[in-house]
Design a protein around this motif. Structure first.
Motif, short mmCIF file in Angstrom:
data_model
loop_
_atom_site.label_atom_id
_atom_site.label_comp_id
_atom_site.label_asym_id
_atom_site.label_seq_id
_atom_site.Cartn_x
_atom_site.Cartn_y
_atom_site.Cartn_z
N PRO A 163 8.41 15.23 -3.07
CA PRO A 163 8.67 14.31 -4.18
C PRO A 163 7.90 12.99 -4.09
CG PRO A 163 10.72 15.30 -3.45
CD PRO A 163 9.66 15.69 -2.44
N LEU A 164 7.43 12.65 -2.90
CA LEU A 164 6.64 11.42 -2.75
C LEU A 164 5.40 11.44 -3.63
CD1 LEU A 164 6.75 10.98 1.14
CD2 LEU A 164 8.20 9.84 -0.56
N TYR A 176 -0.72 11.76 3.38
CA TYR A 176 -1.91 10.92 3.21
C TYR A 176 -1.82 10.21 1.87
CZ TYR A 176 -6.70 9.59 2.18
OH TYR A 176 -7.82 8.89 1.85
N GLY A 177 -1.93 8.90 1.89
CA GLY A 177 -1.85 8.14 0.64
C GLY A 177 -2.92 7.07 0.55
N SER A 223 -3.26 -1.83 -3.31
CA SER A 223 -2.92 -3.12 -2.70
C SER A 223 -1.66 -3.00 -1.85
CB SER A 223 -2.68 -4.16 -3.79
OG SER A 223 -1.50 -3.84 -4.51
N GLU A 224 -1.39 -4.05 -1.11
CA GLU A 224 -0.16 -4.13 -0.32
C GLU A 224 1.05 -4.11 -1.23
OE1 GLU A 224 1.82 -3.84 3.01
OE2 GLU A 224 -0.31 -4.24 3.15
N VAL A 225 0.92 -4.69 -2.42
CA VAL A 225 2.01 -4.71 -3.39
C VAL A 225 2.36 -3.28 -3.82
CG1 VAL A 225 2.65 -5.43 -5.73
CG2 VAL A 225 1.50 -7.03 -4.20
N GLU A 226 1.34 -2.47 -4.09
CA GLU A 226 1.56 -1.07 -4.49
C GLU A 226 2.19 -0.27 -3.35
OE1 GLU A 226 1.05 0.32 -7.58
OE2 GLU A 226 0.66 -1.73 -8.21
N LEU A 227 1.73 -0.47 -2.13
CA LEU A 227 2.30 0.23 -0.97
C LEU A 227 3.76 -0.17 -0.78
CD1 LEU A 227 2.07 2.09 1.49
CD2 LEU A 227 1.05 0.17 2.74
N ALA A 228 4.07 -1.44 -0.92
CA ALA A 228 5.45 -1.90 -0.78
C ALA A 228 6.34 -1.33 -1.89
CB ALA A 228 5.51 -3.43 -0.79
N ALA A 229 5.81 -1.26 -3.10
CA ALA A 229 6.58 -0.69 -4.21
C ALA A 229 6.85 0.80 -3.98
CB ALA A 229 5.84 -0.91 -5.53
N TYR A 230 5.87 1.49 -3.43
CA TYR A 230 6.03 2.91 -3.08
C TYR A 230 7.17 3.08 -2.07
CZ TYR A 230 4.81 7.03 -0.21
OH TYR A 230 4.84 8.18 0.54
N LYS A 231 7.17 2.25 -1.04
CA LYS A 231 8.19 2.35 0.01
C LYS A 231 9.57 1.93 -0.48
CE LYS A 231 5.07 1.84 3.93
NZ LYS A 231 4.72 1.01 5.10
N ALA A 232 9.62 1.14 -1.53
CA ALA A 232 10.90 0.69 -2.09
C ALA A 232 11.44 1.64 -3.15
CB ALA A 232 10.74 -0.71 -2.69
N HIS A 233 10.65 2.61 -3.55
CA HIS A 233 11.04 3.53 -4.63
C HIS A 233 12.22 4.41 -4.20
CE1 HIS A 233 10.66 6.62 -7.74
NE2 HIS A 233 9.89 5.76 -8.41
N ASP A 234 13.09 4.74 -5.15
CA ASP A 234 14.26 5.58 -4.86
C ASP A 234 13.88 6.95 -4.28
OD1 ASP A 234 15.95 3.59 -5.72
OD2 ASP A 234 16.27 4.46 -7.71
N LEU A 235 12.79 7.54 -4.77
CA LEU A 235 12.36 8.85 -4.25
C LEU A 235 11.93 8.75 -2.78
CD1 LEU A 235 10.38 10.40 -7.23
CD2 LEU A 235 12.56 11.17 -6.29
N TYR A 236 11.32 7.63 -2.41
CA TYR A 236 10.94 7.42 -1.02
C TYR A 236 12.19 7.35 -0.14
CZ TYR A 236 8.75 5.33 3.10
OH TYR A 236 8.31 5.09 4.37
N GLN A 237 13.17 6.59 -0.60
CA GLN A 237 14.41 6.46 0.16
C GLN A 237 15.12 7.80 0.31
OE1 GLN A 237 14.79 3.52 1.60
NE2 GLN A 237 13.00 2.84 0.46
N ALA A 278 1.10 5.12 -5.98
CA ALA A 278 -0.03 5.58 -5.17
C ALA A 278 -1.20 5.98 -6.05
CB ALA A 278 0.39 6.78 -4.31
N ARG A 279 -2.39 5.62 -5.62
CA ARG A 279 -3.60 6.10 -6.29
C ARG A 279 -3.75 7.59 -6.02
NH1 ARG A 279 -9.50 3.70 -4.84
NH2 ARG A 279 -8.59 1.84 -5.78
N ARG A 280 -3.40 7.97 -4.79
CA ARG A 280 -3.46 9.38 -4.36
C ARG A 280 -2.43 9.56 -3.28
NH1 ARG A 280 -8.95 12.36 -2.36
NH2 ARG A 280 -8.00 14.35 -1.85
N LEU A 281 -1.71 10.69 -3.31
CA LEU A 281 -0.75 10.98 -2.26
C LEU A 281 -0.67 12.49 -2.06
CD1 LEU A 281 1.71 8.91 -0.89
CD2 LEU A 281 2.66 11.15 -1.31
N GLU A 282 -0.81 12.90 -0.83
CA GLU A 282 -0.79 14.32 -0.48
C GLU A 282 0.20 14.56 0.65
OE1 GLU A 282 -4.79 15.03 0.78
OE2 GLU A 282 -5.61 14.74 -1.24
N VAL A 283 0.85 15.71 0.61
CA VAL A 283 1.74 16.17 1.68
C VAL A 283 1.24 17.56 2.06
CG1 VAL A 283 4.08 16.82 2.31
CG2 VAL A 283 3.71 14.88 0.78
#
Length: 97
Positions: free
Chosen positions: A25-26, A55-56, A60-74, A32-37
């Motif tokens: 689901p990530l 691999y992602g 920017s750091e802002v986009e990475l932080a938003a990715y890590k804060a996303h409900d699907l990430y959690q 992410a510009r690109r994300l692979e599992v």
């Protein structure tokens, strides 16, 4: 751009597909510009301990932080954590071309 790479080992090798399913689901998180599992092919002659690779690429750091804060990430973290043994993560900057 930032590259974000996370490597996982499974506690039980029979759970590798469950780990991949839990991480998949990530790929739908929009930051992410690109994300692979993927499952590690285990073809290296020196070491094949890693079972799953994430691999992602992030603008920017802002986009990475938003990715890590996303409900699907959690939710993904909560689902995979009991199945994994080790987790290694690395983030590095890629110079603009």
């Amino acid at each position: 751009m930032i590259r974000h790479i996370v490597l996982f080992t499974a506690k039980d090798k029979g759970d590798i597909d469950k780990i991949i399913d839990g991480l998949s689901p990530l790929t739908t998180i929009p930051h992410a510009r690109r994300l692979e599992v993927a499952r590690n092919r285990k073809t290296d002659q020196l070491g094949n301990d890693i079972d799953v690779v994430v691999y992602g690429e992030f603008d920017s750091e802002v986009e990475l932080a938003a990715y890590k804060a996303h409900d699907l990430y959690q939710a993904s973290t909560k689902r995979v954590q009991p199945l994994r043994d080790m987790r290694f993560a690395a983030d590095y900057d890629v110079p603009a071309e």
